[in-house]
Design a protein around this motif. Structure first.
Motif, mmCIF file in Angstrom:
data_model
loop_
_atom_site.group_PDB
_atom_site.id
_atom_site.type_symbol
_atom_site.label_atom_id
_atom_site.label_comp_id
_atom_site.label_asym_id
_atom_site.label_seq_id
_atom_site.Cartn_x
_atom_site.Cartn_y
_atom_site.Cartn_z
ATOM 1 N N LEU A 1 -3.756 3.990 2.664
ATOM 2 C CA LEU A 1 -3.405 5.356 2.402
ATOM 3 C C LEU A 1 -2.552 5.407 1.365
ATOM 4 O O LEU A 1 -2.517 6.482 0.563
ATOM 5 N N ASP A 2 -1.489 4.721 1.315
ATOM 6 C CA ASP A 2 -0.176 4.773 0.523
ATOM 7 C C ASP A 2 -1.273 4.603 -0.939
ATOM 8 O O ASP A 2 -0.648 5.479 -1.848
ATOM 9 N N ALA A 3 -1.887 3.687 -1.101
ATOM 10 C CA ALA A 3 -2.534 3.401 -2.309
ATOM 11 C C ALA A 3 -3.484 4.446 -3.032
ATOM 12 O O ALA A 3 -3.411 4.851 -4.098
ATOM 13 N N ALA A 4 -3.752 5.208 -1.758
ATOM 14 C CA ALA A 4 -4.817 6.379 -2.010
ATOM 15 C C ALA A 4 -3.972 7.678 -2.405
ATOM 16 O O ALA A 4 -4.556 8.687 -2.619
ATOM 17 N N GLY A 5 -2.624 7.416 -2.185
ATOM 18 C CA GLY A 5 -1.735 8.539 -2.503
ATOM 19 C C GLY A 5 -1.821 9.870 -1.370
ATOM 20 O O GLY A 5 -1.651 10.849 -1.632
ATOM 21 N N LEU A 6 -2.255 9.271 -0.237
ATOM 22 C CA LEU A 6 -2.368 10.305 0.840
ATOM 23 C C LEU A 6 -1.205 10.070 1.679
ATOM 24 O O LEU A 6 -1.026 9.113 2.218
ATOM 25 N N SER A 7 -0.489 11.174 2.201
ATOM 26 C CA SER A 7 0.527 10.992 3.266
ATOM 27 C C SER A 7 0.194 10.868 4.376
ATOM 28 O O SER A 7 -0.865 11.751 4.816
#
Lengths: 136, 345
Positions: free
Chosen positions: B135-141
């Motif tokens: 999720l971090d990598a996808a830029g989703l908080s």
């Protein structure tokens, strides 16, 4: 007749096993870097040991001990790739860059042997940026 | 003020109820209206035979969660959306889940994902940490729900029949192995074998299988695996010959490359089987395995082509998921295979 066939089958298996072990040794000497050498090292374990153990099983005939050789082969097949992966992975984590087709063509031909030892032991500081690059 | 929009992935865990109330509580803290998106991500596409059942379970879970939300929200301004994700594709690893959530989040303008700490989609083991990384990598908080959970050992003890299956399977596996090493016709070995297998299964059954056993599926997998071994040996022989020819030629025409292959096999045993098979085949060597993304070093072009054609991947899928799922496009056709530079290790 059957005995002769078995005898020659054993000889062929042992010789083939020896051949692949020999090729593997040649490969370890000739190939340029640790990653390429890990490929050929697995040849010893797969076909080298495999054919030799098949010869052993055939020589022992139908008895308990030949079951053990099959089991032995089974465990070699599980542990060998694990070990090869562990070596390659730790090499990658230490920051050893592999010789690739692009980098090899720069200086004419793939450098066989001579440049390899420096390559594996060099770049002690390259490990610091490995962790950063991995998550990207 | 615009309301918060949160995405809550649900799975059937002991903490899912608390996760829902946490999402409502924390969402209403700094906004006066809240839009909650409840989603259930299905691990496999619903084309498979058990698909309808999974879909039904997902809908029941969503219906329950809707009731909980209504309960927790009281008279606050909370709107609920619910959806089932992944019913038309295979979600194999944390990355696939993260991608599915991101896609959904983009579509609906969701800005926060609230994750159940025990989040366990489908039948795989807990994927919380890798999921957070993805999720971090996808830029989703995301926000991990603060929940109180019962001690872990309660969760490990499965339901009655499932537990029995584990003991049963492990008992016969260890008993069989004991007899292979010993003498199956000697009464002493039979008696000690039963004792040893009993101790082994009683003490280790809970940690041996990371995947619930299926009374029909698991034996079939074992049989399929028996077909896989000769195939693998044949592949190994072919690759060995090819590599030997290259090594023995004076010019040694090697072309080492580092490639990245995104595989479509489940984490755990199938991924282990695939990565090990790739390494066993001379010419391809798994250097790194970050979830489903394998970094593979290939020595000669033909080995790379074989890898990109994905025949081993298909074979592993055949072993663990059946013939249907073996018919997938090769990594090359999916765009999941690429050659990367050596510095990207």
């Amino acid at each position: 007749m059957i005995e002769a066939a078995r005898f020659w089958a054993i000889v062929v298996l042992v010789v083939a096993g020896l051949f692949f072990t020999f090729v593997s040794a040649v490969g370890v000497i000739r190939l340029p870097d640790i990653y390429a050498r890990a490929h050929t090292a697995s040849q010893t374990d797969t076909l080298g040991a495999g054919l030799a153990l098949a010869a052993v099983a055939l020589a022992l005939g139908w008895q308990q001990a030949s079951v053990y050789t099959v089991l032995l082969l089974f465990f070699v097949f599980i542990t060998n790739p694990t070990a090869a992966h562990a070596i390659a992975r730790s090499a990658a984590e230490t920051g050893i860059e592999p010789v690739t087709a692009d980098s090899a063509t720069d200086d004419g031909s793939p450098d066989s042997g001579t440049g390899a030892p420096d390559r594996n032991s060099s770049e002690p500081d390259a490990g610091s940026d490995v962790d950063g690059g991995e998550t990207a | 003020m615009a309301g918060n929009r949160v995405l809550v992935p649900l799975s059937d865990t002991v903490t899912v109820r608390q996760t829902v109330s946490y999402a409502v509580r924390s969402g209403l803290e700094d906004a006066d209206s809240l839009e909650v998106h409840l989603v259930v991500a299905l691990p496999h596409d619903t084309e498979v035979p058990e698909g309808d059942e999974q879909r039904e379970e997902a809908n029941q879970l969503l219906a329950r969660a809707r009731r909980w939300l209504a309960e927790d929200a009281g008279d606050a301004d909370v709107t609920v959306e619910s959806a089932v994700l992944g019913d038309d594709e295979y979600l194999f690893g944390p990355r696939d889940y993260a991608d599915a959530f991101e896609e959904y989040a983009d579509e609906h303008g969701v800005d926060l994902v609230v994750i159940d700490p025990e989040y366990k989609p489908g039948v795989t083991s807990s994927i919380l940490q890798p999921l957070e990384r993805e999720l971090d990598a996808a830029g989703l908080s995301y926000d991990e729900a603060a929940v109180e959970r019962p001690a872990r050992h309660e969760r490990l003890v499965g339901e009655g029949t499932e537990r029995f299956d584990r003991y049963f399977a492990l008992f016969w596996i260890s008993f069989g192995f004991y007899l292979v090493l010993g003498d199956p016709t000697y009464w002493f070995d039979l008696v000690t074998g039963v004792a040893v297998a009993g101790i082994v299964s009683a003490s280790l059954a809970n940690v041996t299988f990371s995947f619930p056993l299926d009374r029909i599926e698991s034996p079939i997998r074992t049989v399929r695996f028996a077909f896989y071994v000769p195939y693998l040996i044949w592949e190994i022989v072919k690759a060995n010959v090819a590599i030997s020819v290259v090594i023995l030629r004076p010019s040694m025409p090697i072309a080492p490359t580092i490639t990245r292959v995104n595989t479509r096999v489940r984490s755990g045993l199938p991924l282990l089987a695939l990565a090990n098979s790739i390494t066993l085949t001379p010419g391809t060597l798994t250097v790194r395995a970050n979830d489903q993304r394998l970094i593979v070093h290939t020595l000669i072009p033909s080995a790379r082509e074989d890898l990109f054609d994905g025949s081993l991947e298909r074979a592993v899928r055949f072993v663990f998921n059946g013939r249907e799922s073996a018919r997938i496009p090769s990594p090359r056709e999916r765009g999941d295979a690429e050659i990367i530079g050596g510095d990207e290790l």
